[in-house]
Design a protein around this motif. Structure first.
Motif, PDB file in Angstrom:
ATOM      1  N   THR A   1       2.318  -8.062   0.900  1.00  0.00           N
ATOM      2  CA  THR A   1       2.290  -7.349   2.130  1.00  0.00           C
ATOM      3  C   THR A   1       3.318  -6.529   2.480  1.00  0.00           C
ATOM      4  OG1 THR A   1       3.094  -9.365   3.287  1.00  0.00           O
ATOM      5  CG2 THR A   1       0.653  -9.413   2.947  1.00  0.00           C
ATOM      6  N   LEU A   2       4.416  -6.733   1.741  1.00  0.00           N
ATOM      7  CA  LEU A   2       5.725  -5.827   2.165  1.00  0.00           C
ATOM      8  C   LEU A   2       5.673  -4.306   1.418  1.00  0.00           C
ATOM      9  CD1 LEU A   2       8.359  -8.508   2.014  1.00  0.00           C
ATOM     10  CD2 LEU A   2       7.432  -7.679   4.122  1.00  0.00           C
ATOM     11  N   SER A   3       5.997  -3.420   2.326  1.00  0.00           N
ATOM     12  CA  SER A   3       6.076  -2.267   1.634  1.00  0.00           C
ATOM     13  C   SER A   3       7.446  -2.039   0.966  1.00  0.00           C
ATOM     14  CB  SER A   3       6.327  -0.945   2.808  1.00  0.00           C
ATOM     15  OG  SER A   3       7.556  -1.201   3.381  1.00  0.00           O
ATOM     16  N   PRO A   4       7.668  -1.142   0.029  1.00  0.00           N
ATOM     17  CA  PRO A   4       8.963  -1.029  -0.680  1.00  0.00           C
ATOM     18  C   PRO A   4      10.254  -0.905   0.071  1.00  0.00           C
ATOM     19  CG  PRO A   4       7.136   0.561  -1.501  1.00  0.00           C
ATOM     20  CD  PRO A   4       6.651  -0.056  -0.312  1.00  0.00           C
ATOM     21  N   GLU A   5      10.082  -0.370   1.499  1.00  0.00           N
ATOM     22  CA  GLU A   5      10.975  -0.350   2.458  1.00  0.00           C
ATOM     23  C   GLU A   5      11.302  -1.585   2.793  1.00  0.00           C
ATOM     24  OE1 GLU A   5       9.113   3.553   1.691  1.00  0.00           O
ATOM     25  OE2 GLU A   5       8.257   1.880   2.289  1.00  0.00           O
TER      26      GLU A   5
END
Length: 131
Positions: A58-62
């Protein structure tokens, strides 16, 4: 009407890489949940259990980059924005997401008014030297 300029001109140079608008990273949000505590000098600290943020789909690369940067040492919001080359507003929203997910927490540095007086510190040092 001529097709001149269609598909042949670029509004950015080829070395710029992919262009992602900041609102795309935050899904259009401009305010995060922890916005009230996220001034430029607020310190972001990775939680001990956040050892593998890449496993969370669920986490973006950022988001992952923020957790990684804060793992070794606390980072200020300003430092994170500079290191990620992102606007401070975007970084604040992303940090808010991570606070909600309990992957990081935010601390505030000690305000100057709460620091001990310099003369007291000198007296303590002089007293220790006298021992």
């Amino acid at each position: 009407m001529s097709g001149e300029g269609q598909g042949t001109s670029h509004w950015f140079d080829d070395e710029a890489g992919p262009v992602v608008r900041p609102y795309a990273m935050t899904r259009g949000r401009t305010i995060g949940a922890a916005q009230d505590r996220l001034d430029l000098i607020a310190l972001v600290v990775a939680e001990p259990h956040a050892d593998d943020p890449e496993a969370d789909r669920t986490l973006s690369p950022e988001h992952v980059d923020i957790v990684e940067l804060c793992r070794d040492a606390p980072q200020s919001v300003a430092e994170l924005a500079a290191r990620l080359d992102l606007p401070v507003g975007v970084v604040r929203v992303l940090i808010g997401d991570l606070v909600n997910g309990r992957l990081v927490h935010v601390t505030r540095p000690v305000p100057p008014a709460e620091l001990p007086d310099e003369s007291i510190l000198r007296d303590v040092i002089n007293g220790l030297r006298a021992l």
